[in-house]
Design an enzyme around this catalytic site. Structure first.
Site, PDB file in Angstrom:
ATOM      1  N   SER A  15       0.798  -1.228   0.000  1.00 39.27           N
ATOM      2  CA  SER A  15       0.000   0.000   0.000  1.00 39.27           C
ATOM      3  C   SER A  15       0.828   1.274   0.000  1.00 39.27           C
ATOM      4  O   SER A  15       0.328   2.350  -0.317  1.00 39.27           O
ATOM      5  CB  SER A  15      -0.948   0.011   1.208  1.00 39.27           C
ATOM      6  N   ARG A  16       2.114   1.182   0.356  1.00 41.12           N
ATOM      7  CA  ARG A  16       2.913   2.407   0.426  1.00 41.12           C
ATOM      8  C   ARG A  16       4.399   2.089   0.329  1.00 41.12           C
ATOM      9  O   ARG A  16       4.803   0.940   0.359  1.00 41.12           O
ATOM     10  CB  ARG A  16       2.627   3.159   1.734  1.00 41.12           C
ATOM     11  N   ASP A  64      -3.673  -9.985   7.083  1.00 43.40           N
ATOM     12  CA  ASP A  64      -2.516  -9.776   7.954  1.00 43.40           C
ATOM     13  C   ASP A  64      -1.540 -10.927   7.738  1.00 43.40           C
ATOM     14  O   ASP A  64      -1.885 -12.086   7.995  1.00 43.40           O
ATOM     15  CB  ASP A  64      -2.971  -9.725   9.415  1.00 43.40           C
ATOM     16  N   VAL A  65      -0.337 -10.636   7.271  1.00 47.28           N
ATOM     17  CA  VAL A  65       0.618 -11.706   6.982  1.00 47.28           C
ATOM     18  C   VAL A  65       0.990 -12.502   8.227  1.00 47.28           C
ATOM     19  O   VAL A  65       1.459 -13.645   8.127  1.00 47.28           O
ATOM     20  CB  VAL A  65       1.907 -11.157   6.320  1.00 47.28           C
ATOM     21  N   ASN A  91       7.272  -8.153   1.178  1.00 48.96           N
ATOM     22  CA  ASN A  91       7.726  -6.808   1.517  1.00 48.96           C
ATOM     23  C   ASN A  91       7.210  -6.326   2.869  1.00 48.96           C
ATOM     24  O   ASN A  91       7.834  -5.479   3.500  1.00 48.96           O
ATOM     25  CB  ASN A  91       7.273  -5.841   0.417  1.00 48.96           C
ATOM     26  N   SER A 143      17.301  -6.180   4.260  1.00 50.12           N
ATOM     27  CA  SER A 143      17.786  -4.828   4.545  1.00 50.12           C
ATOM     28  C   SER A 143      19.297  -4.833   4.666  1.00 50.12           C
ATOM     29  O   SER A 143      19.900  -5.849   5.034  1.00 50.12           O
ATOM     30  CB  SER A 143      17.179  -4.318   5.860  1.00 50.12           C
ATOM     31  N   TYR A 156      15.007  -5.664  14.539  1.00 50.04           N
ATOM     32  CA  TYR A 156      14.741  -5.504  13.109  1.00 50.04           C
ATOM     33  C   TYR A 156      15.831  -6.169  12.271  1.00 50.04           C
ATOM     34  O   TYR A 156      15.543  -6.925  11.338  1.00 50.04           O
ATOM     35  CB  TYR A 156      14.659  -4.020  12.778  1.00 50.04           C
ATOM     36  N   LYS A 160      15.486  -9.356   9.634  1.00 53.05           N
ATOM     37  CA  LYS A 160      15.848  -9.236   8.224  1.00 53.05           C
ATOM     38  C   LYS A 160      16.990 -10.193   7.853  1.00 53.05           C
ATOM     39  O   LYS A 160      17.066 -10.660   6.706  1.00 53.05           O
ATOM     40  CB  LYS A 160      16.236  -7.787   7.901  1.00 53.05           C
ATOM     41  N   ILE A 189      16.258   4.137   2.142  1.00 51.51           N
ATOM     42  CA  ILE A 189      15.407   4.524   1.035  1.00 51.51           C
ATOM     43  C   ILE A 189      14.385   5.555   1.521  1.00 51.51           C
ATOM     44  O   ILE A 189      13.933   5.499   2.662  1.00 51.51           O
ATOM     45  CB  ILE A 189      14.665   3.286   0.469  1.00 51.51           C
TER      46      ILE A 189
END
Length: 248
Positions: A15-16, A64-65, A91, A143, A156, A160, A189
């Protein structure tokens, strides 16, 4: 150059940010794109509007994944309705930044549930369709911090890094079925995640990046489209680093 006509792609967290750029890029290459979202339907609809505005084809798909039953049900339904799922881009992800001593059990569980378990649930659901058609592409968004580390991002970066192990193992497990599995590891990014960085932190990132700037979502999307294409058919188990030279 890269023709994905006739392919069906799912982009989680589409979505973004990077997910939106990937969704648009895949659709531009000819794929019918399922734009996954968890709660922000308006943002997903905006991604779909941009896809259609560019002459592409797609639809939104809410789940929801981190919920395995919802993942399985929604992807099974999409595969049955559309005939096949060819491309999965994992993603969707969250980042809760804390030094380890301040990390709560809830922080850890939430991050792992989305970033790692969610990717595995989606891959498991999509692989069934890919195996039937003896063709598939799974692309995991990792990442730069998975390989370089970064203070304050222990949870995080660990999540990743787990995606890199998943990528390499699934690549070995399903290569004989015509399925390739690769990862893209972006650097810093321009997204919602980096928009609120203080000026000093932003400049520090730029100073650490040989190309001297922060990357654009479209540059990550270009790598994803390549890996999803027939031109990348002999590439599997690899990590494509889109980081401006930050980590080499």
């Amino acid at each position: 150059m890269f023709d994905l006509a006739g392919k069906v792609a799912i982009v989680t967290g589409g979505s973004r940010g990077i997910g939106r750029a990937v969704s648009i890029a895949l659709a531009t290459a000819g794929a019918h794109v399922l734009v996954n979202y968890r709660s922000n339907e308006d943002a997903a609809q905006e991604t779909l509007r941009l896809i259609r505005e560019g002459g592409g084809s797609g639809e939104i798909l809410g789940f929801d994944v981190a919920d395995p039953e919802s993942v399985d049900e929604c992807i099974k339904d999409a595969a049955k309705r559309l005939g096949h799922i060819d491309i999965l881009v994992n993603n969707a992800g969250i980042s809760i930044d804390q030094l380890l001593l301040r990390v709560s059990a809830k922080d850890l569980e939430m991050t792992w549930a989305t970033n790692v378990n969610g990717a595995l649930y989606c891959a498991k659901a999509c692989i069934r369709s890919m195996m039937r058609h003896k063709w598939g592409r799974i692309i995991n968004l990792s990442s730069v911090v998975a390989e370089s580390g970064n203070p304050g991002q222990v949870v995080y970066s660990s999540s990743k890094a787990a995606l890199l192990g998943m990528t390499r193992t699934l690549a070995r497990e399903y290569a004989s079925r015509g399925i390739t599995v690769n990862a893209v590891a972006p650097g810093f990014i321009e997204t919602d995640m980096t928009a609120d960085l203080p000026d000093a932190a932003r400049q520090s990132i730029i100073d650490q990046t040989p190309l001297g700037r922060i990357g654009r979502p479209e540059e990550v999307a270009a790598a994803v489209v390549f890996l999803a294409s027939e031109e990348a058919s002999y590439i599997t188990g690899q990590v494509v680093r889109v980081n401006g030279g930050m980590h080499v």
